[in-house]
Scaffold this motif. Sequence first.
Motif, mmCIF file in Angstrom:
data_model
loop_
_atom_site.group_PDB
_atom_site.id
_atom_site.type_symbol
_atom_site.label_atom_id
_atom_site.label_comp_id
_atom_site.label_asym_id
_atom_site.label_seq_id
_atom_site.Cartn_x
_atom_site.Cartn_y
_atom_site.Cartn_z
ATOM 1 N N GLY A 42 -27.794 -16.290 -19.820
ATOM 2 C CA GLY A 42 -26.705 -16.037 -18.893
ATOM 3 C C GLY A 42 -26.638 -16.882 -17.646
ATOM 4 N N GLY A 43 -27.537 -17.845 -17.477
ATOM 5 C CA GLY A 43 -27.420 -18.809 -16.393
ATOM 6 C C GLY A 43 -27.906 -18.361 -15.031
ATOM 7 N N GLY A 44 -28.492 -17.161 -14.943
ATOM 8 C CA GLY A 44 -28.930 -16.654 -13.647
ATOM 9 C C GLY A 44 -30.348 -17.061 -13.289
ATOM 10 N N ARG A 45 -30.686 -16.880 -12.013
ATOM 11 C CA ARG A 45 -32.022 -17.231 -11.541
ATOM 12 C C ARG A 45 -32.852 -15.998 -11.201
ATOM 13 N N LEU A 46 -32.271 -14.799 -11.361
ATOM 14 C CA LEU A 46 -32.930 -13.565 -10.951
ATOM 15 C C LEU A 46 -33.509 -12.807 -12.144
ATOM 16 N N GLY A 47 -34.489 -11.951 -11.866
ATOM 17 C CA GLY A 47 -35.020 -11.016 -12.843
ATOM 18 C C GLY A 47 -35.626 -11.685 -14.059
ATOM 19 N N LEU A 48 -35.555 -10.974 -15.182
ATOM 20 C CA LEU A 48 -36.101 -11.506 -16.432
ATOM 21 C C LEU A 48 -35.349 -12.758 -16.866
ATOM 22 N N MET A 49 -34.054 -12.819 -16.531
ATOM 23 C CA MET A 49 -33.264 -14.005 -16.883
ATOM 24 C C MET A 49 -33.856 -15.254 -16.240
ATOM 25 N N VAL A 66 -25.038 -20.092 -19.215
ATOM 26 C CA VAL A 66 -23.591 -19.869 -19.219
ATOM 27 C C VAL A 66 -23.314 -18.774 -18.197
ATOM 28 N N ILE A 67 -22.547 -19.101 -17.163
ATOM 29 C CA ILE A 67 -22.373 -18.165 -16.056
ATOM 30 C C ILE A 67 -20.945 -18.202 -15.534
ATOM 31 N N PRO A 68 -20.389 -17.046 -15.203
ATOM 32 C CA PRO A 68 -19.046 -17.012 -14.614
ATOM 33 C C PRO A 68 -19.058 -17.558 -13.186
ATOM 34 N N GLN A 69 -17.954 -18.160 -12.799
ATOM 35 C CA GLN A 69 -17.816 -18.726 -11.456
ATOM 36 C C GLN A 69 -18.102 -17.688 -10.368
ATOM 37 N N ALA A 70 -17.710 -16.452 -10.579
ATOM 38 C CA ALA A 70 -17.935 -15.410 -9.569
ATOM 39 C C ALA A 70 -19.421 -15.250 -9.261
ATOM 40 N N LEU A 71 -20.287 -15.418 -10.259
ATOM 41 C CA LEU A 71 -21.723 -15.315 -10.018
ATOM 42 C C LEU A 71 -22.271 -16.587 -9.387
ATOM 43 N N VAL A 72 -21.663 -17.715 -9.696
ATOM 44 C CA VAL A 72 -22.035 -18.965 -9.021
ATOM 45 C C VAL A 72 -21.718 -18.822 -7.529
ATOM 46 N N VAL A 76 -26.210 -16.818 -7.515
ATOM 47 C CA VAL A 76 -27.233 -16.341 -8.441
ATOM 48 C C VAL A 76 -27.420 -17.293 -9.623
ATOM 49 N N ALA A 77 -26.685 -18.417 -9.631
ATOM 50 C CA ALA A 77 -26.822 -19.380 -10.723
ATOM 51 C C ALA A 77 -28.145 -20.125 -10.602
ATOM 52 N N HIS A 78 -28.727 -20.441 -11.744
ATOM 53 C CA HIS A 78 -29.956 -21.236 -11.799
ATOM 54 C C HIS A 78 -29.548 -22.706 -11.759
ATOM 55 N N GLU A 83 -28.636 -27.594 -18.867
ATOM 56 C CA GLU A 83 -27.179 -27.690 -18.799
ATOM 57 C C GLU A 83 -26.627 -26.334 -18.396
ATOM 58 N N LEU A 84 -25.743 -26.319 -17.400
ATOM 59 C CA LEU A 84 -25.142 -25.072 -16.933
ATOM 60 C C LEU A 84 -23.646 -25.119 -17.220
ATOM 61 N N HIS A 85 -23.194 -24.179 -18.034
ATOM 62 C CA HIS A 85 -21.766 -24.055 -18.349
ATOM 63 C C HIS A 85 -21.184 -23.010 -17.409
ATOM 64 N N ILE A 86 -20.204 -23.388 -16.623
ATOM 65 C CA ILE A 86 -19.549 -22.450 -15.716
ATOM 66 C C ILE A 86 -18.209 -22.071 -16.328
ATOM 67 N N VAL A 87 -18.017 -20.765 -16.512
ATOM 68 C CA VAL A 87 -16.798 -20.237 -17.130
ATOM 69 C C VAL A 87 -16.109 -19.313 -16.136
ATOM 70 N N GLU A 88 -14.940 -18.856 -16.490
ATOM 71 C CA GLU A 88 -14.172 -18.009 -15.566
ATOM 72 C C GLU A 88 -14.500 -16.525 -15.695
ATOM 73 N N THR A 89 -14.716 -16.040 -16.903
ATOM 74 C CA THR A 89 -14.864 -14.598 -17.095
ATOM 75 C C THR A 89 -16.122 -14.267 -17.891
ATOM 76 N N MET A 90 -16.501 -12.997 -17.860
ATOM 77 C CA MET A 90 -17.626 -12.530 -18.665
ATOM 78 C C MET A 90 -17.315 -12.675 -20.159
ATOM 79 N N HIS A 91 -16.062 -12.447 -20.534
ATOM 80 C CA HIS A 91 -15.687 -12.621 -21.934
ATOM 81 C C HIS A 91 -15.922 -14.065 -22.376
#
Length: 192
Positions: A42-49, A66-72, A76-78, A83-91
């Motif tokens: 999921g592209g995050g830097r926190l927790g188990l991810m 792969v992480i939504p822009q809102a989380l970037v 919280v993005a790593h 390679e980090l794919h930034i998308v718009e939605t969780m879907h």
Amino acid sequence: MKNLDQLAVYCGSAPGTDPAFAAAACATAAAMVREQVQLVYGGGRLGLMGLIANRVLELGGFVYGVIPQALVDIEVAHSGVTELHIVETMHERKAKMTELADAFLALPGGIGTLDEFFEAWSWNALGYHKKPFCLLNVNGYWDGLIGFIDHAAASGFMSPQRRAQLLVAETPEQALELLDEAVTAATQGMVW
């Protein structure tokens, strides 16, 4: 691994309360790198991810986030992944992870992990993909969920064939082996 090249790992954005959860994330990373399986997550830097991503990278493996822009936007993005794919939605995140991965593995996690895991399973059931999925049952973390799934099957809401699709492993090595066998079977047109 024969046919398992990229594995989507779903897990918590928190570390959880049991140190075994973090240990399992690190052990999963080590097993993946040993078997040359790349991480999709999921592209995050926190927790188990963050922990599994960091460990794969430390061991010389490849990590695709792969992480939504809102989380970037809330930082919280790593930033160190291959390679980090930034998308718009969780879907879109789940769709991209499904596109990139050969199989799915759920480590301990919460509502997001459950959402991702069950969407992978339901997309399989609907024929959108033939990719296998597995729960890594760290210290019995998934016992209650497995019991509920058995209850749903016994209550007539899940066929025996659908129930049999759920792979459960006690160790990362077992999970990778089960998933590789299932990917191999699916590529040969066999039902796993």
